[in-house]
Scaffold this motif. Structure first.
Motif, PDB file in Angstrom:
ATOM      1  N   ALA A 147       1.256  -1.306   0.246  1.00 57.80           N
ATOM      2  CA  ALA A 147      -0.489  -0.075  -0.195  1.00 57.80           C
ATOM      3  C   ALA A 147       0.590   1.107  -0.006  1.00 57.80           C
ATOM      4  CB  ALA A 147      -1.380   0.136   0.929  1.00 57.80           C
ATOM      5  N   LEU A 148       2.139   1.346   0.595  1.00 59.37           N
ATOM      6  CA  LEU A 148       2.720   2.721   0.961  1.00 59.37           C
ATOM      7  C   LEU A 148       3.536   2.602  -0.877  1.00 59.37           C
ATOM      8  CD1 LEU A 148       5.014   2.471   4.258  1.00 59.37           C
ATOM      9  CD2 LEU A 148       2.561   3.333   3.566  1.00 59.37           C
ATOM     10  N   VAL A 149       3.755   1.449  -0.922  1.00 60.37           N
ATOM     11  CA  VAL A 149       4.824   1.767  -2.354  1.00 60.37           C
ATOM     12  C   VAL A 149       3.775   2.513  -3.254  1.00 60.37           C
ATOM     13  CG1 VAL A 149       5.396   0.630  -4.510  1.00 60.37           C
ATOM     14  CG2 VAL A 149       6.389  -0.037  -1.781  1.00 60.37           C
ATOM     15  N   GLU A 150       2.563   1.829  -3.736  1.00 62.55           N
ATOM     16  CA  GLU A 150       0.883   2.286  -4.514  1.00 62.55           C
ATOM     17  C   GLU A 150       1.081   3.775  -3.837  1.00 62.55           C
ATOM     18  OE1 GLU A 150      -1.754   3.015  -6.570  1.00 62.55           O
ATOM     19  OE2 GLU A 150      -0.410   0.974  -6.876  1.00 62.55           O
ATOM     20  N   TYR A 151       0.860   4.111  -2.620  1.00 56.53           N
ATOM     21  CA  TYR A 151       0.569   5.700  -2.533  1.00 56.53           C
ATOM     22  C   TYR A 151       1.601   6.173  -2.806  1.00 56.53           C
ATOM     23  CZ  TYR A 151       1.507   9.770   0.628  1.00 56.53           C
ATOM     24  OH  TYR A 151       1.506  10.998   0.619  1.00 56.53           O
ATOM     25  N   ALA A 152       3.538   5.918  -2.858  1.00 62.91           N
ATOM     26  CA  ALA A 152       4.669   6.308  -3.271  1.00 62.91           C
ATOM     27  C   ALA A 152       4.077   6.884  -5.139  1.00 62.91           C
ATOM     28  CB  ALA A 152       5.465   6.344  -2.884  1.00 62.91           C
ATOM     29  N   SER A 153       3.971   5.856  -5.640  1.00 66.28           N
ATOM     30  CA  SER A 153       3.815   6.308  -6.782  1.00 66.28           C
ATOM     31  C   SER A 153       2.482   7.275  -7.669  1.00 66.28           C
ATOM     32  CB  SER A 153       3.070   5.021  -7.663  1.00 66.28           C
ATOM     33  OG  SER A 153       2.087   4.245  -7.501  1.00 66.28           O
ATOM     34  N   ARG A 154       2.032   7.911  -6.783  1.00 66.23           N
ATOM     35  CA  ARG A 154       0.427   8.660  -7.112  1.00 66.23           C
ATOM     36  C   ARG A 154       1.233  10.088  -6.446  1.00 66.23           C
ATOM     37  NH1 ARG A 154      -4.260   6.273  -4.793  1.00 66.23           N
ATOM     38  NH2 ARG A 154      -4.972   3.418  -5.229  1.00 66.23           N
ATOM     39  N   GLU A 155       0.858  11.050  -8.406  1.00 66.39           N
ATOM     40  CA  GLU A 155       1.233  12.266  -8.006  1.00 66.39           C
ATOM     41  C   GLU A 155       0.263  12.674  -7.348  1.00 66.39           C
ATOM     42  OE1 GLU A 155       3.077  14.780 -11.130  1.00 66.39           O
ATOM     43  OE2 GLU A 155       1.232  14.860 -11.542  1.00 66.39           O
ATOM     44  N   ARG A 156       0.302  13.678  -6.140  1.00 66.24           N
ATOM     45  CA  ARG A 156      -0.818  14.156  -5.177  1.00 66.24           C
ATOM     46  C   ARG A 156      -0.895  15.539  -5.633  1.00 66.24           C
ATOM     47  NH1 ARG A 156      -0.619  13.834   0.778  1.00 66.24           N
ATOM     48  NH2 ARG A 156      -2.933  13.271   0.883  1.00 66.24           N
ATOM     49  N   ARG A 157      -1.862  16.230  -6.286  1.00 64.71           N
ATOM     50  CA  ARG A 157      -1.603  17.851  -7.221  1.00 64.71           C
ATOM     51  C   ARG A 157      -2.334  18.690  -6.552  1.00 64.71           C
ATOM     52  NH1 ARG A 157      -2.397  14.181 -11.608  1.00 64.71           N
ATOM     53  NH2 ARG A 157      -4.710  14.842 -12.022  1.00 64.71           N
ATOM     54  N   TYR A 158      -3.929  18.224  -5.884  1.00 59.19           N
ATOM     55  CA  TYR A 158      -4.057  19.519  -4.626  1.00 59.19           C
ATOM     56  C   TYR A 158      -4.943  20.436  -5.637  1.00 59.19           C
ATOM     57  CZ  TYR A 158      -1.872  17.031  -0.633  1.00 59.19           C
ATOM     58  OH  TYR A 158      -1.462  15.864  -0.031  1.00 59.19           O
ATOM     59  N   GLY A 159      -5.750  19.925  -7.021  1.00 57.97           N
ATOM     60  CA  GLY A 159      -6.173  20.840  -7.526  1.00 57.97           C
ATOM     61  C   GLY A 159      -5.724  21.914  -8.642  1.00 57.97           C
ATOM     62  N   LYS A 160      -4.047  21.383  -8.474  1.00 59.18           N
ATOM     63  CA  LYS A 160      -2.772  22.250  -9.090  1.00 59.18           C
ATOM     64  C   LYS A 160      -2.628  21.352 -10.510  1.00 59.18           C
ATOM     65  CE  LYS A 160      -0.564  24.245  -5.203  1.00 59.18           C
ATOM     66  NZ  LYS A 160       0.573  24.906  -4.836  1.00 59.18           N
TER      67      LYS A 160
END
Length: 242
Positions: free
Chosen positions: A221-234
């Protein structure tokens, strides 16, 4: 995994205890007992991976609707878990934080929770949040009631109310909002769990039933999280230009 890619707060919906027991023709409470063992594994995995905050959905406001013998068994299991784990929490310097309407729980459970919170209150690096008699909607209602009382008393100007102020009236006021929410057993819903706090959280649905969830599954789950880009609307371009 770099520190910037490590979630600071992981919230977990521990689902699948009953189905795990049913598949093995065991009593439902045996599934819950094995689920308690999974908690110990995940706490260790969280600390090993420098995840500073873990919140577990242990008992919801809706769980009172289950058969009385199952609810009683769950309370007994919680009693045992708290008694056994307090020395371990102290040894590993993990603070216990209870969220929810825990004053509606049985008196002996309240006593144990108070004792455990008091004994670990000075630890500031790692926190275990236990959501007990918790529901996100009741949490928001409780917050609104407190805000109304504060406004009536003249200590809060409603015209200045924003989310940063509002969150100080939530049960999780002294914890960061979750970066990652994990739900086990293949179900794909939040079930009234930290819905406001999880507005920008990454959601990870695991097919594994909770009693079988282990260190390797947590790491996945942590590896999957690290692969995602968190943009917060940007946009991606805006993030890269920072």
């Amino acid at each position: 995994m770099t520190a910037s890619k490590t979630p600071q707060h992981v919230a977990i919906i521990m689902d699948g205890n009953g189905r795990w027991a049913k598949q093995r023709k065991l009593p439902r409470i045996e599934g819950h007992r094995r689920g308690a063992e999974a908690i110990k594994r995940v706490l260790k995995a969280a600390q090993d991976n420098k995840v500073r905050n873990i919140t577990l959905y242990a008992f919801s406001v809706e769980n009172w609707n289950r058969p009385k013998d199952e609810v009683d068994a769950l309370m007994n299991l919680l009693d045992r878990f708290l008694r056994e784990q307090l020395p371990e929490l102290i040894k590993r310097k993990i603070r216990l934080k209870v969220i929810g309407r825990y004053r509606e729980l049985p008196a002996h459970i309240q006593t144990l929770l108070y004792k455990s919170e008091e004994a670990t209150q000075d630890f500031d690096e790692y926190t275990l949040g236990l959501a007990l008699n918790y529901g996100s909607r009741t949490e928001v209602l409780d917050a609104v009631k407190e805000i109304a009382q504060a406004s009536k008393a003249g200590v809060l100007d409603l015209d200045q109310l924003d989310y940063d102020t509002f969150r100080h009236y939530l049960y999780t006021r002294d914890m960061p909002d979750p970066d990652l929410v994990i739900r086990t057993s293949g179900e794909c819903r939040l079930s009234n769990f930290l819905m406001l706090q999880s507005a920008y959280a990454e959601i990870y649905f695991s097919p594994v039933l909770w009693p079988d969830f282990n260190e390797a599954e947590f790491k996945t789950a942590l590896v999957e999280y690290a692969s995602r880009e968190r943009r917060y609307g940007k946009t991606t371009e805006q993030l890269k230009s920072k």
